[in-house]
Design a protein around this motif. Structure first.
Motif, PDB file in Angstrom:
ATOM      1  N   CYS A   1       0.848  -1.194   0.000  1.00  0.00           N
ATOM      2  CA  CYS A   1       0.000   0.000   0.000  1.00  0.00           C
ATOM      3  C   CYS A   1       0.884   1.244   0.000  1.00  0.00           C
ATOM      4  O   CYS A   1       1.855   1.306   0.749  1.00  0.00           O
TER       5      CYS A   1
ATOM      6  N   CYS B   1      -6.073  -2.339   0.418  1.00  0.00           N
ATOM      7  CA  CYS B   1      -5.359  -2.241   1.683  1.00  0.00           C
ATOM      8  C   CYS B   1      -6.393  -2.338   2.798  1.00  0.00           C
ATOM      9  O   CYS B   1      -7.356  -1.577   2.822  1.00  0.00           O
TER      10      CYS B   1
ATOM     11  N   CYS C   1      -6.233   1.244   5.197  1.00  0.00           N
ATOM     12  CA  CYS C   1      -6.710   2.578   4.816  1.00  0.00           C
ATOM     13  C   CYS C   1      -7.783   2.523   3.749  1.00  0.00           C
ATOM     14  O   CYS C   1      -8.392   3.535   3.419  1.00  0.00           O
TER      15      CYS C   1
ATOM     16  N   ASN D   1       0.141   4.048   1.239  1.00  0.00           N
ATOM     17  CA  ASN D   1      -0.110   4.865   2.440  1.00  0.00           C
ATOM     18  C   ASN D   1       0.239   4.160   3.740  1.00  0.00           C
ATOM     19  O   ASN D   1       0.272   4.789   4.784  1.00  0.00           O
ATOM     20  N   CYS D   2       0.394   2.836   3.698  1.00  0.00           N
ATOM     21  CA  CYS D   2       0.528   2.077   4.943  1.00  0.00           C
ATOM     22  C   CYS D   2       1.657   1.058   4.826  1.00  0.00           C
ATOM     23  O   CYS D   2       2.045   0.670   3.729  1.00  0.00           O
TER      24      CYS D   2
END
Ligand code: ADP
Ligand code: ZN
Length: 723
Positions: free
Chosen positions: A441, A459, A462, A443-444
């Motif tokens: 991901c 994901c 998020c 963002n994560c």
């Protein structure tokens, strides 16, 4: 009358403020009011000044007047004390806790009706793809324009267009219609002698009108619900209200039905899936005292019950009672506090009580009521381990021959089976065979999980999604991506390959996302339209399917990795709960647990049925490590979109750490999910002895520090996730 009122406004960034009370305004502590703040008006609650100190006191001559006092019962003193306690214990702004009590803004206004919309069945002359999608998704639904638009995933304009075209019509809904009253004498069950004795103790606690936390510890299928229903009946008879908390909203629908069978009508439901008009109606009935019994998710805990006589926390060991954002509270623990303040019993029902709860019983703080046997002569299932190091699944498969053979027999006898794997989607990891790239991901710190049913990678932290790529994003090679490991969808494929005629159902939060979907699943199980269920932890609790006789745990080792202090306990609970779904009717149940470590203490405890010595060993290990419930933890989580800033702030907090007898500070270190929703996360962990006022230590520690605006510092007292 005091011309001045201290008001806690619904704005978490503000402390309490003082206002002038106009002559004739009926104001007392707990009154719900509307007060001016700058150019706006905000709702709030009048508070005792000494219980809610203000550092912004102004002189009488500069006070602004209250705008309005609502014609509603004031929030009771027990609830005000609960809000203060929750704010102090979990280190949250009191206003953030108050918001959970005043959870329906529209409910504050007086009686009126609202206009909702529903489909008429007419097809509009111009059927665009968006309109078609909307009509398909909202068939049978009703709600505000915005609610329908959200449900259909289209803009408000599309819904309004459909109203104009005659495909959707307005309906006037009266929101103050009374709820029916449950009848304690409607259909009482014939209880077994053990059940009757347990029920009598619970009912006596209700009649005593005194605070009393009680652990109702009964094996799966022992009739815990039937038994605590008798306590609910006692509360209804005494004219007081009951709150039943459930860990998942998916469980509310079956619960409502069961409740109606016993009491003649459904209770009032409270959860995030309610429409605005339903929330409003429920809130008003709860506040007026008309709602005799409310069933809900953890957020129902802070509602302003007028006269609470009983709280039940069902499946009380569930980790989902811990709230992980906003106010980081644990609903089980706050429920016990609510009972203390209200002066009423709190029943914690579980077949696998948490070590924390057992410890309270051992200390004599909670009473214990036990139901050691299943109801009606049903026996507990036999549990066996399947040693995956010997009984190996075929290459690229996950079900061992022994489990496949057991499935074959079960399906052949016309019985139902359940395969448990706590992993949504098809495969937890996708990688490129050519260059080794793993899809992560953006963002994560997490892999993208393939979901074949919806054809995308997602994901789970998020919600970021992408279409499954045809070529590797790294090396560009086509057709090189391989799914690694199983999720429930992949297990369903494997079942279909072995048993092409078997009817399967995948049960996860992706498929059972509303109470209505959950009800549909239950109906299909009851009608025997499903042979094999493949599910995540969502199917481990609460359900009662008499024809389900085989449970297969696909990967018992999964929960044991990760280094969480509760890992072994949680694995035990999860497997014991899912095993508890087998053989609940006349036919005996069988459980097969696939593992690479058949000798691990958790597995041995499950097979031998010796929960007591497992719990004893776990408890001892916690005592030695000074872990909860003997010591306590608090996490300080520092997050920022900028990594350097997060690290620098966390280090500054670490440098300022006080040296306090009985407390140690670890870190900062990257939090286990070092990146989440685009924010970099650092964590400090405080480990303290039980008796230490760890909140006071942290408050004094953080108060003098200032942080950059873009950095968020959150405290998680009694963390569960260690995330
Ligand atoms: P638990 O919550 O302890 O797992 P339940 O309350 O769900 O157990 O009870 C298991 C099943 O047995 C349910 O279908 C319930 O209706 C039934 N049952 C339990 N006690 C009785 C009783 N006294 N009379 C009739 N049915 C009962
Ligand atoms: Zn993510």
């Amino acid at each position: 009358m005091n011309p001045r009122a201290r008001v806690l406004l619904l704005n978490a960034a503000l402390g309490p403020l003082d206002y002038r009370v106009e002559p004739g305004q009926p104001v007392e502590p707990g009154s719900i009011v509307l007060a001016p703040l700058g150019p706006r008006l905000l709702a709030g609650v009048v508070w005792e000044p000494d219980a809610m100190p203000s550092d912004a006191e102004v002189g009488d001559n500069r006070l602004r007047p209250l705008n309005h006092v609502y014609d509603l019962p004031p929030l009771g003193a027990p609830l005000r004390r609960l809000i203060e306690w929750t704010a102090a214990y979990y280190m949250a702004p009191p206003a953030a806790v108050l918001r959970m009590a005043l959870a329906s803004a529209s409910a504050l206004d007086g009686a009126r009706s609202v206009v909702e919309y529903r489909t008429t069945g007419a097809v509009p002359p111009r059927l665009t793809p968006q309109r078609a999608q909307a009509l398909e998704r909202i068939a049978g639904r009703q709600g505000l324009v915005r609610e329908l638009a959200t449900a259909a995933d289209v803009s408000d304009g599309v819904i309004r267009g459909l109203v104009k075209a005659g495909a959707i019509e307005p309906v006037e809904v009266r929101i103050d219609d009374a709820f029916p009253s449950p009848d304690p004498a409607h259909a009482p069950p014939a209880l077994s002698p053990e059940q009757a004795a347990a029920a009598a103790r619970l009912a006596a606690a209700v009649e005593a009108h005194a605070a009393a936390p009680i652990l109702l510890d009964g094996v799966t299928g022992s009739g815990k619900t039937e038994v605590y229903f008798e306590a609910v009946a006692a509360a209804i008879r005494s004219g007081r209200q009951t709150l039943v908390l459930l860990p998942e909203i998916a469980l509310t629908e079956p619960f409502l039905k069961r409740f109606a069978d016993r009491f003649g009508c459904a209770p009032v439901a409270w959860h995030s899936d309610l429409r605005q008009s339903q929330r409003r109606r429920a809130w008003r009935a709860i506040a007026s005292g008309e709602a005799r019994v409310t069933v809900g998710a953890r957020s129902a805990l802070f509602l302003p019950y007028r006269d609470l006589g009983l709280v039940v926390v069902d499946e009380a060991h569930e980790a989902s009672f811990k709230q992980e954002d906003g106010v980081h509270y644990h609903a089980r623990d706050v429920a016990v506090m609510r009972g203390q303040f209200e002066g009423c019993p709190v029943i914690l029902a579980s077949a696998t009580p948490a070590i924390e709860t057992r410890q309270q019983v051992a200390l004599g703080r909670y009473a214990e009521v036990k139901l050691p046997a299943r109801f009606g002569g049903a026996t507990l299932p036999t549990i066996d381990a399947v040693d995956l190091t010997r009984d190996r699944p075929d290459r690229g498969r996950w079900l061992a021959p022994t489990l496949v053979a057991a499935l074959d027999e079960t399906i052949g006898r016309g019985e139902q089976a359940l395969l448990f794997l706590n992993r949504r989607g098809y495969a937890p990891l996708t990688l490129c065979r050519h260059c080794g790239h793993r899809f992560k991901c953006p963002n994560c710190t997490a892999w993208m999980v393939e979901h074949r049913l919806t054809a995308r990678l997602a994901c789970h932290h998020c919600g970021h999604v992408m279409p499954p790529p045809r070529a590797c994003v790294e090396c560009g090679e086509e057709g090189s991506l391989v799914p690694c490991g199983p999720g429930v969808e992949r297990i369903a494929d494997e079942v279909a390959a072995h048993f092409p005629d078997a009817r399967t159902a995948i049960v996860t939060s992706d498929t059972l996302w509303s109470p209505a979907k959950a009800a549909e699943f239950v109906n299909r199980m009851d009608a025997r339209e499903i042979d094999v269920v493949i599910g995540t932890q969502l199917v481990t609790k609460g359900y009662h399917f008499p024809n389900l006789t085989l449970v297969g745990v696909v990967d018992a080792d999964l929960g044991l990795s990760g280094g969480d202090l509760r890992a072994a306990e949680r694995s035990f609970q999860q497997i014991a709960q899912v095993a508890g779904r087998a053989g609940r009717g006349a036919k005996p149940g069988r459980v097969l647990v696939q593992t690479h470590e058949p000798d691990a203490p958790v597995i041995q405890a499950l097979i031998s049925g010796d929960a007591e010595s497992f719990y004893a060993a776990e408890t001892e290990a916690r005592r030695e490590a000074n872990a909860p419930p003997f010591g306590r933890f608090a996490g300080i989580i520092v997050s920022s979109e900028d990594l350097d800033e997060a690290v620098a702030t966390a280090r500054a907090i670490g440098r300022a750490a006080p040296s306090v007898e009985g407390a140690e500070v670890y870190g900062p270190a990257p939090a286990p999910l070092a990146q989440l929703r685009g924010r970099h996360r650092q964590r400090l962990l405080v480990h303290a002895r039980r008796a230490l006022d760890v909140q006071a230590v942290i408050r004094a520690w953080l108060a003098p520090l200032t942080f950059p605006k873009s950095v968020r510092v959150a405290v998680d007292v009694d963390p569960y996730n260690f995330l």
